[in-house]
Motif scaffolding. Sequence first.
Motif, PDB file in Angstrom:
ATOM      1  N   PRO A 149       0.794  -1.233   0.000  1.00  0.00           N
ATOM      2  CA  PRO A 149       0.000   0.000   0.000  1.00  0.00           C
ATOM      3  C   PRO A 149       0.821   1.276   0.000  1.00  0.00           C
ATOM      4  O   PRO A 149       0.497   2.228  -0.713  1.00  0.00           O
ATOM      5  CB  PRO A 149      -0.842  -0.131   1.272  1.00  0.00           C
ATOM      6  CG  PRO A 149      -0.965  -1.602   1.491  1.00  0.00           C
ATOM      7  CD  PRO A 149       0.331  -2.175   1.037  1.00  0.00           C
ATOM      8  N   GLU A 150       1.899   1.315   0.799  1.00  0.00           N
ATOM      9  CA  GLU A 150       2.686   2.554   0.879  1.00  0.00           C
ATOM     10  C   GLU A 150       3.403   2.835  -0.441  1.00  0.00           C
ATOM     11  O   GLU A 150       3.546   3.996  -0.853  1.00  0.00           O
ATOM     12  CB  GLU A 150       3.701   2.483   2.029  1.00  0.00           C
ATOM     13  CG  GLU A 150       4.804   1.449   1.888  1.00  0.00           C
ATOM     14  CD  GLU A 150       4.396   0.064   2.381  1.00  0.00           C
ATOM     15  OE1 GLU A 150       5.304  -0.775   2.536  1.00  0.00           O
ATOM     16  OE2 GLU A 150       3.191  -0.161   2.618  1.00  0.00           O
ATOM     17  N   CYS A 152       2.234   1.776  -3.428  1.00  0.00           N
ATOM     18  CA  CYS A 152       1.156   2.146  -4.354  1.00  0.00           C
ATOM     19  C   CYS A 152       0.802   3.624  -4.206  1.00  0.00           C
ATOM     20  O   CYS A 152       0.564   4.323  -5.194  1.00  0.00           O
ATOM     21  CB  CYS A 152      -0.085   1.293  -4.100  1.00  0.00           C
ATOM     22  SG  CYS A 152       0.075  -0.439  -4.601  1.00  0.00           S
ATOM     23  N   GLU A 153       0.793   4.093  -2.951  1.00  0.00           N
ATOM     24  CA  GLU A 153       0.450   5.499  -2.695  1.00  0.00           C
ATOM     25  C   GLU A 153       1.507   6.419  -3.290  1.00  0.00           C
ATOM     26  O   GLU A 153       1.184   7.431  -3.924  1.00  0.00           O
ATOM     27  CB  GLU A 153       0.328   5.740  -1.190  1.00  0.00           C
ATOM     28  CG  GLU A 153      -0.128   7.137  -0.831  1.00  0.00           C
ATOM     29  CD  GLU A 153      -0.325   7.330   0.660  1.00  0.00           C
ATOM     30  OE1 GLU A 153      -0.509   8.478   1.086  1.00  0.00           O
ATOM     31  OE2 GLU A 153      -0.301   6.320   1.408  1.00  0.00           O
ATOM     32  N   LYS A 154       2.778   6.083  -3.109  1.00  0.00           N
ATOM     33  CA  LYS A 154       3.849   6.899  -3.683  1.00  0.00           C
ATOM     34  C   LYS A 154       3.772   6.912  -5.208  1.00  0.00           C
ATOM     35  O   LYS A 154       3.913   7.966  -5.839  1.00  0.00           O
ATOM     36  CB  LYS A 154       5.215   6.351  -3.249  1.00  0.00           C
ATOM     37  CG  LYS A 154       5.565   6.562  -1.789  1.00  0.00           C
ATOM     38  CD  LYS A 154       6.957   5.993  -1.486  1.00  0.00           C
ATOM     39  CE  LYS A 154       7.351   6.192  -0.030  1.00  0.00           C
ATOM     40  NZ  LYS A 154       8.699   5.621   0.255  1.00  0.00           N
ATOM     41  N   THR A 156       1.185   6.367  -7.090  1.00  0.00           N
ATOM     42  CA  THR A 156      -0.027   7.059  -7.537  1.00  0.00           C
ATOM     43  C   THR A 156       0.188   8.559  -7.592  1.00  0.00           C
ATOM     44  O   THR A 156      -0.224   9.230  -8.557  1.00  0.00           O
ATOM     45  CB  THR A 156      -1.198   6.726  -6.596  1.00  0.00           C
ATOM     46  OG1 THR A 156      -1.510   5.335  -6.717  1.00  0.00           O
ATOM     47  CG2 THR A 156      -2.433   7.549  -6.943  1.00  0.00           C
ATOM     48  N   THR A 157       0.831   9.115  -6.583  1.00  0.00           N
ATOM     49  CA  THR A 157       1.062  10.559  -6.535  1.00  0.00           C
ATOM     50  C   THR A 157       1.895  11.022  -7.729  1.00  0.00           C
ATOM     51  O   THR A 157       1.550  12.007  -8.396  1.00  0.00           O
ATOM     52  CB  THR A 157       1.779  10.941  -5.227  1.00  0.00           C
ATOM     53  OG1 THR A 157       0.952  10.576  -4.121  1.00  0.00           O
ATOM     54  CG2 THR A 157       2.048  12.433  -5.172  1.00  0.00           C
ATOM     55  N   THR A 160      -0.011  10.534 -11.217  1.00  0.00           N
ATOM     56  CA  THR A 160      -1.014  11.570 -11.454  1.00  0.00           C
ATOM     57  C   THR A 160      -0.356  12.867 -11.906  1.00  0.00           C
ATOM     58  O   THR A 160      -0.883  13.575 -12.771  1.00  0.00           O
ATOM     59  CB  THR A 160      -1.834  11.815 -10.169  1.00  0.00           C
ATOM     60  OG1 THR A 160      -2.452  10.586  -9.766  1.00  0.00           O
ATOM     61  CG2 THR A 160      -2.919  12.857 -10.411  1.00  0.00           C
ATOM     62  N   ILE A 168      -5.598   1.271  -8.940  1.00  0.00           N
ATOM     63  CA  ILE A 168      -4.974   0.428  -7.927  1.00  0.00           C
ATOM     64  C   ILE A 168      -5.772  -0.861  -7.763  1.00  0.00           C
ATOM     65  O   ILE A 168      -6.979  -0.825  -7.484  1.00  0.00           O
ATOM     66  CB  ILE A 168      -4.878   1.168  -6.581  1.00  0.00           C
ATOM     67  CG1 ILE A 168      -4.039   2.443  -6.752  1.00  0.00           C
ATOM     68  CG2 ILE A 168      -4.256   0.272  -5.517  1.00  0.00           C
ATOM     69  CD1 ILE A 168      -3.946   3.279  -5.500  1.00  0.00           C
ATOM     70  N   LYS A 170      -7.199  -3.922  -5.971  1.00  0.00           N
ATOM     71  CA  LYS A 170      -7.490  -4.286  -4.576  1.00  0.00           C
ATOM     72  C   LYS A 170      -6.997  -5.690  -4.259  1.00  0.00           C
ATOM     73  O   LYS A 170      -6.714  -6.016  -3.108  1.00  0.00           O
ATOM     74  CB  LYS A 170      -8.997  -4.176  -4.307  1.00  0.00           C
ATOM     75  CG  LYS A 170      -9.559  -2.778  -4.490  1.00  0.00           C
ATOM     76  CD  LYS A 170     -11.050  -2.768  -4.198  1.00  0.00           C
ATOM     77  CE  LYS A 170     -11.653  -1.387  -4.381  1.00  0.00           C
ATOM     78  NZ  LYS A 170     -11.601  -0.940  -5.783  1.00  0.00           N
TER      79      LYS A 170
END
Length: 473
Positions: A149-150, A152-154, A156-157, A160, A168, A170
């Motif tokens: 998750p961490e 994926c978050e990086k 994604t930012t 974008t 993402i 699930k």
Amino acid sequence: MSRAAIIGGGVIGGGWAARFLLNGWDVAVFDPDPEAERKIGEVLDNARASLPAIYDRPLPAEGSLRFCESIAEAVTGADWVQESVSERLDLKHRVYSEISLSLSEGAFIASSTSGFKASNLAAKGAPVVVVHPFNPVYLLPLLEISGAPELCEKATTIATSIGMHPLILKTEIDAFIGNRFQEAVWREALWMLKDGIATTEEIDDAIRMGFGLRWAQMGLFETYRIAGGEAGMKSYIEQFGPSLQWPWTKLTDVPELDDALIGMISEQSDAQSGHMSIRELERLRDDNLVAILRALRHTGSGAGGVIATHEAKLEVAGEIEGLPITLRRAVPVVWTDYNGHMNEAAYLELGSWASDGLMQMIGADAEYVASGKSYFTVDTRIRYLDEVHRGEMLTVTTQVLEGAGKKMKLFHRVIKEDGTVCATLETLLLHTNLSTRRACPPEAAVADALEDLAKAHSDFSAEGAGGSVGDRG
């Protein structure tokens, strides 16, 4: 300046290099292929002529590109490391081990894998996240992301910020979502070929002349919802759901790709497209995608919504010789005619958007228009001074010739990358009440801003303004 490292410079790696580079990132590439620099250069030629043509605002200034002698040289100091090597798990693990030696603290490895799960890629401890793009990477926004998750978050930012649409997952699955759909259609197509039902060209026609156009802007479920009529999706399923039990397809069975079937596919494909080189096919693909994406951007549908959102963060700024830049745009193929150069209608559109850029500068922006007032064009004169072709980057500066009362008279200069003025547009606009559709004075703040620009521009020459049709002076 952000920096991306591209490990593997094939079709996908080259597309990643172009996507980052044209969004203002510095890019370092490592690929042992002696032809890598040439190949990526050709991909960049295509990208420079297509990605900026989607937008009405300029992308950031292009970053720098360099080719490195080692993975360590490319990766050191990188904010994003993109792995796009061959689909062999053992090879990827070896590459990850080498990347990890030079990876910045807190950084991660983004993999372009087409099918491996993130857990498989990260099995030996490397911080890997799946970021599966679609070709061409520099045009298509979808990015399937999977992993911790961490990470994926990086990912994604950053994705974008360069105009991509992160999806993402699930749940971890092999081949992700997009490739599973493509694989299903591919299997069915192979059976139709093997059984003599259709040729490669006929199958492609079924897609590109029919449902492919619907899928480009609505996808699967919205398309079928409409097919259900006023009663919606429930009605569609009731009508067509039973057909899923019928033996229409062979999706659970795969034909053997023997020499006969491979030969048939190759022969038919050569007959269908063999008259064009790969680069010609790529340019045709890119031109078609630009036209479709620009249409979708206009309505905010599908991938067009991603472009519109990204574009809203881009800025038109700066001056040339004291005059404000009101527009900067690459020429899309839809602006060119049978002579191969930009046509009259495109110049009018260019001038219209430049006038809009000036309106935003003086406060006559979207919010102002929503309040019920705007400027309407009543007269335009264009001078065509030099040919302009597909992919050329044009910058427009705007001089306010008159800005008093209801009138706004503008003089746009259209400038090529080498500084050549290729056209001028002189246009008169009247401030209008959108309810009565009649001319009226602008609001005080807008009037003052326009007058200030008119005064600031009064000492500038305006060669070519005020003439009659046929006057080239």
